[in-house]
Design a protein around this motif. Structure first.
Motif, PDB file in Angstrom:
ATOM      1  N   HIS A   1    -158.689  13.953 -64.359  1.00 19.39           N
ATOM      2  CA  HIS A   1    -157.615  14.149 -63.526  1.00 19.39           C
ATOM      3  C   HIS A   1    -157.135  12.897 -62.832  1.00 19.39           C
ATOM      4  O   HIS A   1    -157.702  12.116 -62.873  1.00 19.39           O
ATOM      5  N   THR A   2    -155.956  13.070 -62.332  1.00 19.92           N
ATOM      6  CA  THR A   2    -155.185  12.163 -61.576  1.00 19.92           C
ATOM      7  C   THR A   2    -154.206  12.867 -60.766  1.00 19.92           C
ATOM      8  O   THR A   2    -153.829  14.085 -60.883  1.00 19.92           O
ATOM      9  N   THR A   3    -153.724  11.837 -60.040  1.00 25.28           N
ATOM     10  CA  THR A   3    -152.608  12.493 -59.172  1.00 25.28           C
ATOM     11  C   THR A   3    -151.158  11.647 -59.421  1.00 25.28           C
ATOM     12  O   THR A   3    -151.257  10.245 -59.426  1.00 25.28           O
TER      13      THR A   3
ATOM     14  N   PRO B   1    -147.253  10.712 -58.836  1.00 28.82           N
ATOM     15  CA  PRO B   1    -146.146  10.750 -57.914  1.00 28.82           C
ATOM     16  C   PRO B   1    -144.865  11.269 -58.313  1.00 28.82           C
ATOM     17  O   PRO B   1    -143.867  10.753 -58.459  1.00 28.82           O
TER      18      PRO B   1
ATOM     19  N   LEU C   1    -151.517  22.075 -63.653  1.00 32.35           N
ATOM     20  CA  LEU C   1    -150.665  21.065 -62.726  1.00 32.35           C
ATOM     21  C   LEU C   1    -150.669  21.982 -61.366  1.00 32.35           C
ATOM     22  O   LEU C   1    -150.449  23.008 -61.380  1.00 32.35           O
ATOM     23  N   THR C   2    -151.057  21.074 -60.254  1.00 30.76           N
ATOM     24  CA  THR C   2    -151.030  21.583 -59.083  1.00 30.76           C
ATOM     25  C   THR C   2    -150.255  20.712 -58.036  1.00 30.76           C
ATOM     26  O   THR C   2    -150.230  19.301 -58.191  1.00 30.76           O
TER      27      THR C   2
ATOM     28  N   SER D   1    -149.186  18.285 -55.296  1.00 35.66           N
ATOM     29  CA  SER D   1    -150.095  17.860 -54.236  1.00 35.66           C
ATOM     30  C   SER D   1    -148.927  17.188 -53.189  1.00 35.66           C
ATOM     31  O   SER D   1    -147.558  16.681 -53.413  1.00 35.66           O
ATOM     32  N   GLY D   2    -149.610  16.455 -52.176  1.00 30.39           N
ATOM     33  CA  GLY D   2    -148.953  15.752 -51.156  1.00 30.39           C
ATOM     34  C   GLY D   2    -148.213  16.522 -50.116  1.00 30.39           C
ATOM     35  O   GLY D   2    -148.239  17.711 -50.233  1.00 30.39           O
TER      36      GLY D   2
ATOM     37  N   GLY E   1    -145.904  15.565 -55.304  1.00 29.74           N
ATOM     38  CA  GLY E   1    -146.663  14.843 -56.261  1.00 29.74           C
ATOM     39  C   GLY E   1    -147.349  16.200 -57.036  1.00 29.74           C
ATOM     40  O   GLY E   1    -147.420  17.332 -56.901  1.00 29.74           O
ATOM     41  N   THR E   2    -148.071  15.524 -58.146  1.00 29.67           N
ATOM     42  CA  THR E   2    -148.659  16.671 -59.150  1.00 29.67           C
ATOM     43  C   THR E   2    -150.099  16.124 -59.239  1.00 29.67           C
ATOM     44  O   THR E   2    -150.608  14.923 -59.398  1.00 29.67           O
ATOM     45  N   ARG E   3    -151.034  17.029 -58.866  1.00 30.39           N
ATOM     46  CA  ARG E   3    -152.555  16.723 -59.599  1.00 30.39           C
ATOM     47  C   ARG E   3    -152.636  17.476 -60.933  1.00 30.39           C
ATOM     48  O   ARG E   3    -152.349  18.497 -61.125  1.00 30.39           O
TER      49      ARG E   3
ATOM     50  N   GLU F   1    -148.406   9.910 -66.625  1.00 35.63           N
ATOM     51  CA  GLU F   1    -147.818   9.461 -65.392  1.00 35.63           C
ATOM     52  C   GLU F   1    -146.809   8.409 -65.314  1.00 35.63           C
ATOM     53  O   GLU F   1    -145.588   8.731 -64.751  1.00 35.63           O
TER      54      GLU F   1
END
Length: 160
Positions: free
Chosen positions: A9-11, A13, A96-97, A99-100, A105-107, A150
């Motif tokens: 996983h990653t986050t 921007p 996809l979640t 985030s921020g 953003g998207t986790r 990303e």
């Protein structure tokens, strides 16, 4: 019998819609993902359950072209794609979640599983002894996929 399960996983921007657009642009996967050397869309219409394409990459020791199909799609939050390779089924789920603080953003979480229930007992035993080598290599490929997704999502965010 699941041979290996890899979760990365990653986050990113960029908002989920933008990341979703990259993930579901399967016709251009060969241009976006360094692990895919060629991609050909086989069905028409928008990305949804049943969308099918062929791509060339290496996962879990399988080399060469494989045909993938969308088996679940909940835009822009989740999708699952599946490929039958030999006696195995490789399934990748993308979640996809937002985030921020402003959900800008998207986790992005990816879970890839190789299902080996159709292999012979000898083949499963060999996998138990030597499958770790392909596991490590495949994990690295999936991490690169996250980096590439990303980079493309960010590139599209800055392109008018």
């Amino acid at each position: 019998m699941a041979g290996h399960i890899i979760h990365v996983h990653t986050t990113i921007p960029a908002p989920p819609d933008q990341v979703w657009d990259v993930i579901t642009d399967v016709a251009h996967a060969g241009d976006v993902l360094r692990s895919v050397s060629d991609s050909e869309l086989l069905t028409e219409g928008t990305y949804d359950v049943g969308t099918t394409w062929r791509e060339r990459r290496t996962l879990f020791g399988h080399h060469g072209p494989e045909q993938l199909q969308v088996v679940e799609s909940e835009p822009p939050r989740r999708t699952v794609v599946e490929a039958e390779v030999g006696h195995d089924v490789i399934r990748t789920a993308y979640r996809l979640t937002p985030s921020g603080p402003d959900a800008t953003g998207t986790r992005l979480a990816m879970t890839t599983t190789v299902e080996m229930s159709h292999r012979s007992a000898l083949s499963r035993a060999m996998w138990s002894m030597f499958g770790g080598f392909s596991y490590d290599r495949t994990r690295k490929v999936l991490e690169h996929d996250l980096e590439d997704i990303e980079a493309e999502a960010c590139r599209r965010a800055t392109t008018p």
